[in-house]
Write a protein that holds these residues in place. Structure first.
Motif, PDB file in Angstrom:
ATOM      1  N   LEU A   3      25.595 -14.279  -7.606  1.00 12.85           N
ATOM      2  CA  LEU A   3      25.207 -15.686  -7.415  1.00 12.85           C
ATOM      3  C   LEU A   3      24.034 -16.067  -8.320  1.00 12.85           C
ATOM      4  O   LEU A   3      24.045 -17.125  -8.950  1.00 12.85           O
ATOM      5  CB  LEU A   3      24.806 -15.940  -5.961  1.00 12.85           C
ATOM      6  CG  LEU A   3      25.901 -16.182  -4.962  1.00 12.85           C
ATOM      7  CD1 LEU A   3      25.293 -16.361  -3.569  1.00 12.85           C
ATOM      8  CD2 LEU A   3      26.734 -17.390  -5.322  1.00 12.85           C
ATOM      9  N   CYS A  17      22.976 -15.752  -0.639  1.00 15.74           N
ATOM     10  CA  CYS A  17      24.348 -15.790  -0.166  1.00 15.74           C
ATOM     11  C   CYS A  17      24.901 -17.206  -0.284  1.00 15.74           C
ATOM     12  O   CYS A  17      24.183 -18.181  -0.081  1.00 15.74           O
ATOM     13  CB  CYS A  17      24.390 -15.325   1.288  1.00 15.74           C
ATOM     14  SG  CYS A  17      26.031 -14.974   1.915  1.00 15.74           S
ATOM     15  N   ASP A  18      26.175 -17.294  -0.608  1.00 18.33           N
ATOM     16  CA  ASP A  18      26.860 -18.578  -0.584  1.00 18.33           C
ATOM     17  C   ASP A  18      26.689 -19.161   0.819  1.00 18.33           C
ATOM     18  O   ASP A  18      26.888 -18.453   1.810  1.00 18.33           O
ATOM     19  CB  ASP A  18      28.349 -18.365  -0.906  1.00 18.33           C
ATOM     20  CG  ASP A  18      29.149 -19.616  -0.699  1.00 18.33           C
ATOM     21  OD1 ASP A  18      29.098 -20.498  -1.571  1.00 18.33           O
ATOM     22  OD2 ASP A  18      29.812 -19.721   0.364  1.00 18.33           O
ATOM     23  N   HIS A  76      20.487 -20.452   2.055  1.00 23.29           N
ATOM     24  CA  HIS A  76      20.937 -19.618   0.939  1.00 23.29           C
ATOM     25  C   HIS A  76      20.582 -18.139   1.054  1.00 23.29           C
ATOM     26  O   HIS A  76      21.018 -17.350   0.217  1.00 23.29           O
ATOM     27  CB  HIS A  76      20.348 -20.151  -0.368  1.00 23.29           C
ATOM     28  CG  HIS A  76      20.815 -21.525  -0.703  1.00 23.29           C
ATOM     29  ND1 HIS A  76      22.039 -21.775  -1.264  1.00 23.29           N
ATOM     30  CD2 HIS A  76      20.214 -22.723  -0.530  1.00 23.29           C
ATOM     31  CE1 HIS A  76      22.174 -23.078  -1.444  1.00 23.29           C
ATOM     32  NE2 HIS A  76      21.084 -23.679  -1.001  1.00 23.29           N
ATOM     33  N   TYR A  94      29.596 -18.599   3.301  1.00 27.52           N
ATOM     34  CA  TYR A  94      29.743 -17.169   3.564  1.00 27.52           C
ATOM     35  C   TYR A  94      28.591 -16.676   4.437  1.00 27.52           C
ATOM     36  O   TYR A  94      28.776 -15.824   5.311  1.00 27.52           O
ATOM     37  CB  TYR A  94      29.804 -16.412   2.239  1.00 27.52           C
ATOM     38  CG  TYR A  94      30.097 -14.942   2.342  1.00 27.52           C
ATOM     39  CD1 TYR A  94      31.080 -14.450   3.199  1.00 27.52           C
ATOM     40  CD2 TYR A  94      29.406 -14.036   1.556  1.00 27.52           C
ATOM     41  CE1 TYR A  94      31.345 -13.093   3.271  1.00 27.52           C
ATOM     42  CE2 TYR A  94      29.670 -12.682   1.621  1.00 27.52           C
ATOM     43  CZ  TYR A  94      30.636 -12.213   2.481  1.00 27.52           C
ATOM     44  OH  TYR A  94      30.899 -10.861   2.542  1.00 27.52           O
TER      45      TYR A  94
END
Length: 103
Positions: free
Chosen positions: A90, A39-40, A65, A43
């Motif tokens: 991603l 994950c960003d 992350h 976010y």
């Protein structure tokens, strides 16, 4: 280009794109089923704050992350799929352009 592997033994199914992990699922979980997704970082924090009982820092992963996401709690199926897609995207973006172009 997605592959499924069991590199950590028979209880953890790992999904990869071009050899890079984007999803891990514990197959031995009967209750509290969850999965780990990339994950960003910003976010990830937003999700953890909004869904405190469902999205936690990634178990056995880089907590900046990766998130551990529990099923059957605050997120519906569409939202769960979106998190998996986000992780896939991603990881795909992190690949060299010549490999990305073939996917």
């Amino acid at each position: 280009m997605v592959s499924e592997e069991l590199p950590f033994g028979p209880d953890t199914l790992v999904f990869k794109i071009a050899g890079k992990v984007f999803l891990l699922i514990g197959l031995d979980q009967v209750e509290n089923m969850s999965f780990n997704v990339k994950c960003d970082p910003e976010y990830a924090i937003e999700l953890r704050e909004k869904y405190q009982h469902t999205v936690l820092p990634g178990y056995h992963m880089n907590k900046k992350h990766w998130n551990t996401v529990f099923l059957g709690r605050e997120l519906n199926t569409t939202q769960l799929k979106e998190l998996i897609d986000h992780s896939f995207d991603l990881v795909k973006l992190s690949l060299p352009k010549n490999i990305r172009d073939t996917i």
